[in-house]
Design a protein around this motif. Structure first.
Motif, PDB file in Angstrom:
ATOM      1  N   LEU A 157       0.838  -1.193   0.000  1.00 63.97           N
ATOM      2  CA  LEU A 157       0.000   0.000   0.000  1.00 63.97           C
ATOM      3  C   LEU A 157       0.874   1.244   0.000  1.00 63.97           C
ATOM      4  CD1 LEU A 157      -2.829   1.337   0.327  1.00 63.97           C
ATOM      5  CD2 LEU A 157      -2.495   1.120   2.802  1.00 63.97           C
ATOM      6  N   VAL A 158       0.612   2.147  -0.931  1.00 64.63           N
ATOM      7  CA  VAL A 158       1.298   3.438  -0.953  1.00 64.63           C
ATOM      8  C   VAL A 158       0.521   4.451  -0.118  1.00 64.63           C
ATOM      9  CG1 VAL A 158       2.003   5.361  -2.416  1.00 64.63           C
ATOM     10  CG2 VAL A 158       2.345   3.011  -3.211  1.00 64.63           C
ATOM     11  N   GLY A 159      -0.781   4.492  -0.313  1.00 66.03           N
ATOM     12  CA  GLY A 159      -1.627   5.405   0.439  1.00 66.03           C
ATOM     13  C   GLY A 159      -3.032   5.410  -0.122  1.00 66.03           C
ATOM     14  N   PHE A 160      -3.890   6.229   0.474  1.00 64.49           N
ATOM     15  CA  PHE A 160      -5.283   6.263   0.048  1.00 64.49           C
ATOM     16  C   PHE A 160      -5.866   7.644   0.317  1.00 64.49           C
ATOM     17  CE2 PHE A 160      -6.938   6.129   4.336  1.00 64.49           C
ATOM     18  CZ  PHE A 160      -5.959   5.449   5.038  1.00 64.49           C
ATOM     19  N   ILE A 161      -7.003   7.889  -0.315  1.00 57.23           N
ATOM     20  CA  ILE A 161      -7.722   9.141  -0.105  1.00 57.23           C
ATOM     21  C   ILE A 161      -9.172   8.794   0.170  1.00 57.23           C
ATOM     22  CG2 ILE A 161      -8.114   9.491  -2.583  1.00 57.23           C
ATOM     23  CD1 ILE A 161      -7.747  12.532  -2.025  1.00 57.23           C
ATOM     24  N   ASN A 162      -9.743   9.390   1.214  1.00 57.58           N
ATOM     25  CA  ASN A 162     -11.097   9.012   1.589  1.00 57.58           C
ATOM     26  C   ASN A 162     -12.132   9.894   0.905  1.00 57.58           C
ATOM     27  OD1 ASN A 162     -11.278  11.418   3.059  1.00 57.58           O
ATOM     28  ND2 ASN A 162     -10.833  10.412   5.014  1.00 57.58           N
ATOM     29  N   SER A 163     -13.376   9.621   1.191  1.00 53.01           N
ATOM     30  CA  SER A 163     -14.461  10.329   0.520  1.00 53.01           C
ATOM     31  C   SER A 163     -14.486  11.802   0.868  1.00 53.01           C
ATOM     32  CB  SER A 163     -15.805   9.677   0.865  1.00 53.01           C
ATOM     33  OG  SER A 163     -16.002   9.671   2.261  1.00 53.01           O
ATOM     34  N   GLY A 164     -13.863  12.165   1.997  1.00 58.06           N
ATOM     35  CA  GLY A 164     -13.803  13.573   2.377  1.00 58.06           C
ATOM     36  C   GLY A 164     -12.628  14.304   1.768  1.00 58.06           C
ATOM     37  N   GLY A 165     -11.807  13.580   0.994  1.00 59.03           N
ATOM     38  CA  GLY A 165     -10.659  14.202   0.343  1.00 59.03           C
ATOM     39  C   GLY A 165      -9.392  14.207   1.170  1.00 59.03           C
ATOM     40  N   ALA A 166      -9.411  13.547   2.325  1.00 60.64           N
ATOM     41  CA  ALA A 166      -8.213  13.486   3.152  1.00 60.64           C
ATOM     42  C   ALA A 166      -7.328  12.335   2.680  1.00 60.64           C
ATOM     43  CB  ALA A 166      -8.604  13.277   4.615  1.00 60.64           C
ATOM     44  N   ALA A 167      -6.074  12.669   2.393  1.00 65.05           N
ATOM     45  CA  ALA A 167      -5.140  11.674   1.867  1.00 65.05           C
ATOM     46  C   ALA A 167      -4.166  11.230   2.949  1.00 65.05           C
ATOM     47  CB  ALA A 167      -4.374  12.245   0.684  1.00 65.05           C
ATOM     48  N   THR A 168      -3.827   9.960   2.917  1.00 60.18           N
ATOM     49  CA  THR A 168      -2.864   9.381   3.853  1.00 60.18           C
ATOM     50  C   THR A 168      -1.830   8.614   3.062  1.00 60.18           C
ATOM     51  OG1 THR A 168      -4.563   9.119   5.559  1.00 60.18           O
ATOM     52  CG2 THR A 168      -2.560   7.800   5.781  1.00 60.18           C
ATOM     53  N   ILE A 169      -0.560   8.931   3.289  1.00 64.38           N
ATOM     54  CA  ILE A 169       0.537   8.164   2.697  1.00 64.38           C
ATOM     55  C   ILE A 169       0.964   7.142   3.734  1.00 64.38           C
ATOM     56  CG2 ILE A 169       2.862   8.211   1.735  1.00 64.38           C
ATOM     57  CD1 ILE A 169       0.732   9.528  -0.021  1.00 64.38           C
ATOM     58  N   SER A 170       0.873   5.889   3.380  1.00 66.63           N
ATOM     59  CA  SER A 170       1.134   4.828   4.345  1.00 66.63           C
ATOM     60  C   SER A 170       2.610   4.485   4.468  1.00 66.63           C
ATOM     61  CB  SER A 170       0.351   3.579   3.950  1.00 66.63           C
ATOM     62  OG  SER A 170      -1.031   3.844   3.943  1.00 66.63           O
ATOM     63  N   LYS A 171       3.363   4.693   3.405  1.00 58.67           N
ATOM     64  CA  LYS A 171       4.776   4.357   3.448  1.00 58.67           C
ATOM     65  C   LYS A 171       5.529   5.455   4.195  1.00 58.67           C
ATOM     66  CE  LYS A 171       7.085   2.824   0.077  1.00 58.67           C
ATOM     67  NZ  LYS A 171       7.662   1.738   0.902  1.00 58.67           N
ATOM     68  N   ARG A 172       6.146   5.101   5.284  1.00 55.43           N
ATOM     69  CA  ARG A 172       6.797   6.111   6.121  1.00 55.43           C
ATOM     70  C   ARG A 172       7.932   6.814   5.396  1.00 55.43           C
ATOM     71  NH1 ARG A 172       8.090   3.437  11.820  1.00 55.43           N
ATOM     72  NH2 ARG A 172       8.294   1.612  10.506  1.00 55.43           N
ATOM     73  N   ASP A 173       8.662   6.088   4.565  1.00 54.48           N
ATOM     74  CA  ASP A 173       9.801   6.697   3.894  1.00 54.48           C
ATOM     75  C   ASP A 173       9.404   7.414   2.612  1.00 54.48           C
ATOM     76  OD1 ASP A 173      11.124   3.720   2.207  1.00 54.48           O
ATOM     77  OD2 ASP A 173       9.098   4.444   2.521  1.00 54.48           O
ATOM     78  N   ALA A 174       8.102   7.541   2.361  1.00 52.32           N
ATOM     79  CA  ALA A 174       7.653   8.199   1.142  1.00 52.32           C
ATOM     80  C   ALA A 174       6.764   9.408   1.424  1.00 52.32           C
ATOM     81  CB  ALA A 174       6.884   7.206   0.263  1.00 52.32           C
ATOM     82  N   LYS A 175       6.543   9.707   2.679  1.00 53.40           N
ATOM     83  CA  LYS A 175       5.593  10.772   3.025  1.00 53.40           C
ATOM     84  C   LYS A 175       5.987  12.117   2.440  1.00 53.40           C
ATOM     85  CE  LYS A 175       3.806   8.765   7.316  1.00 53.40           C
ATOM     86  NZ  LYS A 175       2.435   8.606   6.844  1.00 53.40           N
ATOM     87  N   ASP A 176       7.290  12.355   2.287  1.00 54.87           N
ATOM     88  CA  ASP A 176       7.709  13.658   1.786  1.00 54.87           C
ATOM     89  C   ASP A 176       7.856  13.685   0.279  1.00 54.87           C
ATOM     90  OD1 ASP A 176      11.326  13.430   2.377  1.00 54.87           O
ATOM     91  OD2 ASP A 176       9.843  11.925   1.788  1.00 54.87           O
ATOM     92  N   ARG A 177       7.624  12.567  -0.392  1.00 52.51           N
ATOM     93  CA  ARG A 177       7.791  12.526  -1.850  1.00 52.51           C
ATOM     94  C   ARG A 177       6.513  12.140  -2.592  1.00 52.51           C
ATOM     95  NH1 ARG A 177      10.670   8.960  -4.210  1.00 52.51           N
ATOM     96  NH2 ARG A 177      10.624   7.360  -2.583  1.00 52.51           N
ATOM     97  N   PHE A 178       5.569  11.540  -1.909  1.00 52.86           N
ATOM     98  CA  PHE A 178       4.345  11.060  -2.550  1.00 52.86           C
ATOM     99  C   PHE A 178       3.161  11.936  -2.140  1.00 52.86           C
ATOM    100  CE2 PHE A 178       5.220   6.604  -4.115  1.00 52.86           C
ATOM    101  CZ  PHE A 178       6.585   6.647  -3.924  1.00 52.86           C
TER     102      PHE A 178
END
Length: 114
Positions: free
Chosen positions: A47-68
């Motif tokens: 899993l890289v990340g997801f975006i919910n119905s409210g438009g809030a995005a979560t990046i799941s990969k800890r080492d990718a939060k600043d690039r994805f």
């Protein structure tokens, strides 16, 4: 019938920026949670990340939060994944998924190489 169609992959250089797209049809986009996964050769899909119905995005990969960055265009029903800067270890097939379901796109290949 729900369809997810990814695009935007290709051969890119380290340090480049890339935006992947996932065109969604067959569901009400703004009521859905959509995710990006990736799978490198010989590795499990992650899993890289997801975006919910409210438009809030979560990046799941800890080492990718600043690039994805995950975003969406509700009017066009398109999901995006921006990667900047790209690293060789980002080489993988990237998949769009209706989160926590078995509905997947066909994937788009990203190869990062100098």
């Amino acid at each position: 019938q729900v369809q997810l169609v990814e695009s935007g992959g290709g051969l890119v250089h380290p340090g480049d920026s890339l935006r992947l797209s996932c065109a969604v049809s067959g569901l009400v986009f703004r009521f859905s949670t959509l995710a990006w996964y990736r799978q490198a050769p010989g590795e499990e899909r992650e899993l890289v990340g997801f975006i919910n119905s409210g438009g809030a995005a979560t990046i799941s990969k800890r080492d990718a939060k600043d690039r994805f960055t995950i975003s969406s265009d509700n009017a066009q029903q398109i999901l995006y994944l921006q990667i900047n800067p790209l690293k060789p270890e980002d080489s993988a097939v990237y998949y769009c998924n209706l989160y926590k379901t078995t509905i997947w796109g066909q994937g788009t290949q990203v190869t990062v190489s100098s």
